[in-house]
Motif scaffolding. Structure first.
Motif, PDB file in Angstrom:
ATOM      1  N   ILE A 174      -3.551   4.096   8.140  1.00  0.00           N
ATOM      2  CA  ILE A 174      -4.360   3.281   7.371  1.00  0.00           C
ATOM      3  C   ILE A 174      -5.191   4.357   6.337  1.00  0.00           C
ATOM      4  CG2 ILE A 174      -6.845   2.280   7.143  1.00  0.00           C
ATOM      5  CD1 ILE A 174      -6.013   0.785   9.736  1.00  0.00           C
ATOM      6  N   LYS A 217     -11.149  -7.162   2.336  1.00  0.00           N
ATOM      7  CA  LYS A 217     -12.612  -6.742   2.308  1.00  0.00           C
ATOM      8  C   LYS A 217     -12.913  -5.511   1.498  1.00  0.00           C
ATOM      9  CE  LYS A 217     -12.945  -8.317   7.457  1.00  0.00           C
ATOM     10  NZ  LYS A 217     -13.414  -9.562   6.964  1.00  0.00           N
ATOM     11  N   VAL A 218     -12.007  -4.565   1.444  1.00  0.00           N
ATOM     12  CA  VAL A 218     -12.611  -3.594   0.791  1.00  0.00           C
ATOM     13  C   VAL A 218     -12.102  -3.377  -0.741  1.00  0.00           C
ATOM     14  CG1 VAL A 218     -10.581  -2.136   0.839  1.00  0.00           C
ATOM     15  CG2 VAL A 218     -12.781  -0.930   0.801  1.00  0.00           C
ATOM     16  N   ASN A 266     -14.691   1.836   6.987  1.00  0.00           N
ATOM     17  CA  ASN A 266     -15.193   1.374   5.585  1.00  0.00           C
ATOM     18  C   ASN A 266     -14.552   0.276   4.874  1.00  0.00           C
ATOM     19  OD1 ASN A 266     -14.854   5.156   4.803  1.00  0.00           O
ATOM     20  ND2 ASN A 266     -16.357   3.982   5.617  1.00  0.00           N
ATOM     21  N   MET A 267     -13.130   0.041   5.304  1.00  0.00           N
ATOM     22  CA  MET A 267     -12.699  -1.306   4.689  1.00  0.00           C
ATOM     23  C   MET A 267     -13.382  -2.443   5.402  1.00  0.00           C
ATOM     24  SD  MET A 267      -8.709  -0.050   4.945  1.00  0.00           S
ATOM     25  CE  MET A 267      -7.652  -1.283   3.932  1.00  0.00           C
ATOM     26  N   LYS A 268     -13.334  -2.374   6.743  1.00  0.00           N
ATOM     27  CA  LYS A 268     -13.898  -3.521   7.603  1.00  0.00           C
ATOM     28  C   LYS A 268     -15.457  -4.015   7.163  1.00  0.00           C
ATOM     29  CE  LYS A 268     -13.863  -5.660  12.127  1.00  0.00           C
ATOM     30  NZ  LYS A 268     -15.408  -5.940  12.475  1.00  0.00           N
ATOM     31  N   LEU A 269     -16.164  -3.017   6.892  1.00  0.00           N
ATOM     32  CA  LEU A 269     -17.510  -3.234   6.586  1.00  0.00           C
ATOM     33  C   LEU A 269     -17.598  -3.176   4.861  1.00  0.00           C
ATOM     34  CD1 LEU A 269     -19.458  -0.728   8.983  1.00  0.00           C
ATOM     35  CD2 LEU A 269     -19.140  -3.270   9.161  1.00  0.00           C
ATOM     36  N   ALA A 270     -16.499  -3.270   4.213  1.00  0.00           N
ATOM     37  CA  ALA A 270     -16.462  -3.418   2.885  1.00  0.00           C
ATOM     38  C   ALA A 270     -17.371  -2.334   2.161  1.00  0.00           C
ATOM     39  CB  ALA A 270     -16.692  -4.691   2.142  1.00  0.00           C
ATOM     40  N   SER A 271     -17.474  -1.068   2.529  1.00  0.00           N
ATOM     41  CA  SER A 271     -18.073  -0.018   2.057  1.00  0.00           C
ATOM     42  C   SER A 271     -17.652   0.527   0.869  1.00  0.00           C
ATOM     43  CB  SER A 271     -18.472   0.931   3.244  1.00  0.00           C
ATOM     44  OG  SER A 271     -18.820   0.526   4.314  1.00  0.00           O
ATOM     45  N   GLY A 272     -16.385   0.584   0.808  1.00  0.00           N
ATOM     46  CA  GLY A 272     -15.876   1.346  -0.235  1.00  0.00           C
ATOM     47  C   GLY A 272     -14.656   2.328   0.195  1.00  0.00           C
ATOM     48  N   ILE A 273     -14.271   2.873  -0.800  1.00  0.00           N
ATOM     49  CA  ILE A 273     -12.836   3.686  -0.586  1.00  0.00           C
ATOM     50  C   ILE A 273     -13.292   5.265  -1.002  1.00  0.00           C
ATOM     51  CG2 ILE A 273     -10.655   4.323  -1.010  1.00  0.00           C
ATOM     52  CD1 ILE A 273     -10.263   1.529  -1.887  1.00  0.00           C
ATOM     53  N   ASN A 323     -21.646 -10.243   6.384  1.00  0.00           N
ATOM     54  CA  ASN A 323     -22.014  -9.172   5.765  1.00  0.00           C
ATOM     55  C   ASN A 323     -23.064  -8.277   6.514  1.00  0.00           C
ATOM     56  OD1 ASN A 323     -24.924  -9.621   5.308  1.00  0.00           O
ATOM     57  ND2 ASN A 323     -24.342 -11.531   4.456  1.00  0.00           N
ATOM     58  N   LEU A 324     -23.229  -6.844   5.992  1.00  0.00           N
ATOM     59  CA  LEU A 324     -23.564  -5.996   6.494  1.00  0.00           C
ATOM     60  C   LEU A 324     -25.234  -6.111   7.241  1.00  0.00           C
ATOM     61  CD1 LEU A 324     -22.682  -2.800   7.198  1.00  0.00           C
ATOM     62  CD2 LEU A 324     -23.890  -2.110   5.340  1.00  0.00           C
ATOM     63  N   MET A 365       0.844  -1.243  -0.025  1.00  0.00           N
ATOM     64  CA  MET A 365      -0.023  -0.083   0.058  1.00  0.00           C
ATOM     65  C   MET A 365       0.904   1.333  -0.006  1.00  0.00           C
ATOM     66  SD  MET A 365      -2.918  -1.280   2.752  1.00  0.00           S
ATOM     67  CE  MET A 365      -4.164   0.083   2.691  1.00  0.00           C
ATOM     68  N   ALA A 382     -10.865   2.824   8.258  1.00  0.00           N
ATOM     69  CA  ALA A 382     -10.815   1.384   8.844  1.00  0.00           C
ATOM     70  C   ALA A 382     -12.264   0.847   8.756  1.00  0.00           C
ATOM     71  CB  ALA A 382     -10.331   1.317  10.266  1.00  0.00           C
ATOM     72  N   LEU A 389      -4.237   3.754   2.164  1.00  0.00           N
ATOM     73  CA  LEU A 389      -5.276   3.461   1.549  1.00  0.00           C
ATOM     74  C   LEU A 389      -5.431   4.272   0.258  1.00  0.00           C
ATOM     75  CD1 LEU A 389      -7.897   1.668   0.904  1.00  0.00           C
ATOM     76  CD2 LEU A 389      -9.155   3.007   2.561  1.00  0.00           C
ATOM     77  N   TRP A 432     -19.318   7.120  -1.602  1.00  0.00           N
ATOM     78  CA  TRP A 432     -19.754   6.926  -3.078  1.00  0.00           C
ATOM     79  C   TRP A 432     -20.255   8.532  -3.679  1.00  0.00           C
ATOM     80  CZ3 TRP A 432     -18.907   2.578  -5.430  1.00  0.00           C
ATOM     81  CH2 TRP A 432     -18.650   1.373  -4.446  1.00  0.00           C
ATOM     82  N   ALA A 479       2.304   1.746  -3.091  1.00  0.00           N
ATOM     83  CA  ALA A 479       1.350   1.887  -4.221  1.00  0.00           C
ATOM     84  C   ALA A 479       1.660   0.761  -5.292  1.00  0.00           C
ATOM     85  CB  ALA A 479       1.419   3.246  -4.815  1.00  0.00           C
ATOM     86  N   LEU A 488      -8.532  -6.359   6.531  1.00  0.00           N
ATOM     87  CA  LEU A 488      -9.172  -4.815   5.951  1.00  0.00           C
ATOM     88  C   LEU A 488      -8.987  -4.540   4.464  1.00  0.00           C
ATOM     89  CD1 LEU A 488      -9.912  -4.458   8.874  1.00  0.00           C
ATOM     90  CD2 LEU A 488      -9.323  -2.180   8.736  1.00  0.00           C
ATOM     91  N   VAL A 528      -2.569   3.114  -2.298  1.00  0.00           N
ATOM     92  CA  VAL A 528      -2.800   1.839  -3.181  1.00  0.00           C
ATOM     93  C   VAL A 528      -4.082   2.057  -4.019  1.00  0.00           C
ATOM     94  CG1 VAL A 528      -4.395   0.607  -1.595  1.00  0.00           C
ATOM     95  CG2 VAL A 528      -2.460  -0.583  -2.981  1.00  0.00           C
ATOM     96  N   LEU A 550     -15.015  -5.617  -1.820  1.00  0.00           N
ATOM     97  CA  LEU A 550     -16.508  -5.385  -1.314  1.00  0.00           C
ATOM     98  C   LEU A 550     -17.073  -6.479  -0.755  1.00  0.00           C
ATOM     99  CD1 LEU A 550     -17.583  -2.725  -4.061  1.00  0.00           C
ATOM    100  CD2 LEU A 550     -16.299  -2.350  -1.827  1.00  0.00           C
ATOM    101  N   ASP A 551     -16.424  -7.318  -0.080  1.00  0.00           N
ATOM    102  CA  ASP A 551     -17.101  -8.489   0.733  1.00  0.00           C
ATOM    103  C   ASP A 551     -16.583  -8.454   2.286  1.00  0.00           C
ATOM    104  OD1 ASP A 551     -17.856 -10.858   1.653  1.00  0.00           O
ATOM    105  OD2 ASP A 551     -16.616 -12.091   0.157  1.00  0.00           O
ATOM    106  N   THR A 552     -17.466  -8.288   3.119  1.00  0.00           N
ATOM    107  CA  THR A 552     -17.237  -8.336   4.381  1.00  0.00           C
ATOM    108  C   THR A 552     -16.539  -9.639   5.195  1.00  0.00           C
ATOM    109  OG1 THR A 552     -19.365  -8.712   5.153  1.00  0.00           O
ATOM    110  CG2 THR A 552     -18.663  -6.224   5.008  1.00  0.00           C
TER     111      THR A 552
END
Lengths: 431, 431
Positions: B314, A320-321, B273-280, B78-79, A274, B271, B318, B250, A277, A317, B321, A324-326
């Motif tokens: 983090i 997961k991101v 957003n990554m753990k819950l696989a929400s996105g970046i 999953n969420l 990371m 952290a 993030l 988003w 990069a 983490l 990368v 996009l799968d927790t």
């Protein structure tokens, strides 16, 4: 080594795959009993584990330990500028004493954060071995071989590699083993790689190599060899179950098959990938495909620490991101990467990587009386997602207590910081 | 508050944008002198800063503090399953005492890792205020309002929000302020959001809201309102410089313009957003566009800690990368997010967020005598990339020393862990 027994009493034993309450008895360098209750009369030294959790010592499967001297030297730069203007000019002035000083600082940092075994590729490796011997850690060491397609350089690299093997392999009560360390398919000639394969077989040692860390180096290999790195290594007969490939970020589907087919071991280094990069290795997919993926910090110049507990969280983490799968790379899987798979990746699965009868006593106790472990629930979750290296309380390697209640016995903390500070200042002033 | 002076002598002052050697004098709650040398006779208490670095206390700009009780309750799910089967059933049994216990644990954790101000949205906020008062921290609190488009619920949410404002706003020597906390555009009706806007103006308080954390909720808003979340909020006149939007993962290009135009503040929670696989979230781009992006941990159920020093690393890694650009979100920028931009995001930039004459004495000292700061070079690099919360040595808020040499004075650490452990056990047993 004098005969000695240690009892870790009434703790929570957190092993990859299973968590249970119990006690662990160590005699000399080995685990000799694991059961619900072991009387205190069975051991010379008793450690109360009731407010702690016990894990196998973690395995850092890819690092360049002496690079702790370059920590924070240059950050946030593009890779070319970082290497050409900062890292390489400083590395040109390395010597054995500097590498010892940096390795000692790295050993201190690893003990304090619960790593008991590391896999190191760098230079002046007999001096790194001195730091391993002094600190009491376990390590696999390899001289980093780079011939840049030059025959004279190649000969010298083999000379140095074999010198290190003959001097250091199986020393320090067996805590130190030596591998061949060809740097990578883009910095080493096919002749070097083929000779490494042959000599690794001859000496009965493993191979530690960087493969496909950046897209740019993959393109270089394609240009030079006409195929992608793992294809190329496969076709020259280099790969095997004794090869540990660090990074493996950029992989085609065919290369994933090659890795699996040859049982090549992977070291995943998420923080470094990371920070530089480099990209994101498809670790979740590789593990689900049955490939042995271990975890490493890489060197402190590109991380910038050696805290494997931090690396556990970042690894999970990031998968997961990215997917996009927790559910990707859950806590148990990433914990296994840092312990059991780490041991397997280094060919040490018979000795370390889990808490089992007859295995070496490489064990770590973490303090449960901390905010990170409160409320106390699933210990692997707390370890991976909430803890950091400072929650490590006690570290045992090969049956010897290296740290207890955060006091280190084998090396003197203040002296190590001073030695490293001075070495770093002197080293950088030369470039 | 009794009159008191504290001198932090001979340290390295690390402020967003500038690092220099010097001493800092505090009188009562304020910084009254910053200079190269201040004599010890000027202060009742002297802290030797010579082996430390001094930073502004960090600002955690989005969290749900009492959720420390749910730390490690459920991970890697999953969420929907996480919320429906684990988090919400437990939250249904919350009460003021539980929220106090969880908030107290969170305060302990934040003090120990160098956070001095946090922005909290949750329930039973007068009980959270008690924990803030006891611990000595600074906080902005908001009752989380959810009406699910129901008028009766909406009335109750305003009743509770206004109760908290009237009871807690500007209490604890001004350390506690209260905002409106409409949960999000997908859980709140337009009527609620419009009334929040109106009442925030009337009461002179800010607004704290979640926006565009997941792709799914963006789709829900598009379906319900016919436009994307920030467009919708803009069109109903909700947005303004007093709005802090958490997550903002988003975003369309037009939404980025809306955010900039309205000077909406963002809290980035990498952290979580990554753990819950929400996105970046495109944080690097937002900051380069002049948008005020601060940093938050989110609640401990989705992180699972409140360590802002870990979050710094983090966040930076993030962005690097994700953009494949090593220069993205460099150490100085991310440090600014956690200090100066944090203060601005909370409307507190005149009081906190930097080490300046006349500002509140919210200050943190980190120990340089550690492996993470060796060799000692660029302090911001070490802080962001190598350190963790355990390197924090001393914490001062509003001129009061909350922790020195890692001993906490305002609350009793062992007691807090026990209170939280018991509360969590009781709470979870009910669901």
């Amino acid at each position: 080594m004098e005969s000695k027994s240690i009892l870790i009493k009434d703790t929570v034993i957190v092993d990859p795959g299973k968590t249970k309450k119990g006690s662990v008895l160590i005699e000399n360098d080995k685990i000799v009993e694991i059961s619900k209750d072991i009387g205190v009369n069975n051991a010379e030294e008793v450690i109360d584990g009731s407010d702690k959790i016990l894990i196998p010592g973690m395995v850092n499967s890819h690092t360049h330990l002496s690079m702790t001297l370059l920590r924070g030297l240059a950050d946030d730069l593009n890779l070319d500028e970082w290497l050409n203007e900062h890292i390489w000019p400083v590395e040109a002035n390395l010597n054995g004493d500097y590498c010892y000083a940096g390795a000692l600082l790295g050993c201190l940092e690893m003990i304090k954060s619960g790593t008991t075994t590391f896999n190191d590729m760098y230079f002046f490796m007999d001096d790194v071995a001195r730091a391993v011997e002094d600190s009491g850690l376990r390590a696999k060491l390899s001289h980093g071989m780079i011939d840049l397609f030059d025959e004279e350089k190649r000969k010298n690299e083999f000379k140095e590699s074999i010198r290190i093997i003959e001097k250091c392999h199986n020393t320090a009560d067996g805590r130190i083993k030596v591998d061949f360390g060809p740097h990578s398919p883009y910095t080493c000639s096919p002749e070097l790689l083929e000779e490494v394969r042959e000599k690794a077989n001859k000496y009965g040692v493993n191979i530690h190599i960087h493969v496909s860390e950046t897209k740019n180096e993959v393109d270089q290999v394609i240009q030079a060899q006409g195929k992608r790195p793992f294809e190329y290594l496969h076709d020259i007969g280099f790969l095997g179950e004794d090869v540990l490939a660090a990074h493996a970020v950029w992989l085609s589907d065919y290369e994933k098959e090659i890795i699996k087919e040859n049982d090549v071991k992977i070291s995943h280094n998420p923080a470094s990938n990371m920070k530089l990069a480099s990209g994101i290795s498809p670790v979740n997919e590789l593990i689900n495909n049955g490939i042995c993926v271990s975890l490493g910090t890489d060197g402190a110049a590109s991380n910038n620490n050696l805290d494997m507990i931090e690396e556990l969280k970042i690894a999970s983490l990031l998968q997961k991101v990215n997917t996009l799968d927790t559910t990707a790379l859950n806590a148990s899987k990433v914990f296994k990467m840092a312990t059991f798979y780490g041991a397997r990746a280094l060919g040490l699965e018979d000795e370390i990587g889990s808490i089992e009868l007859g295995k070496k006593a490489d064990l770590v106790l973490l303090d449960r009386n901390s905010e990170h472990f409160t409320p106390y629930r699933h210990p692997i979750s707390h370890l991976v997602y909430a803890a950091n290296g400072s929650d490590v309380n006690t570290v045992i390697v090969n049956g010897e207590i290296l740290m207890k209640d955060r006091d280190i016995f084998t090396i003197e903390e203040a002296a190590v910081l001073e030695i490293a500070e001075n070495a770093a200042e002197e080293l950088v002033s030369k470039s």
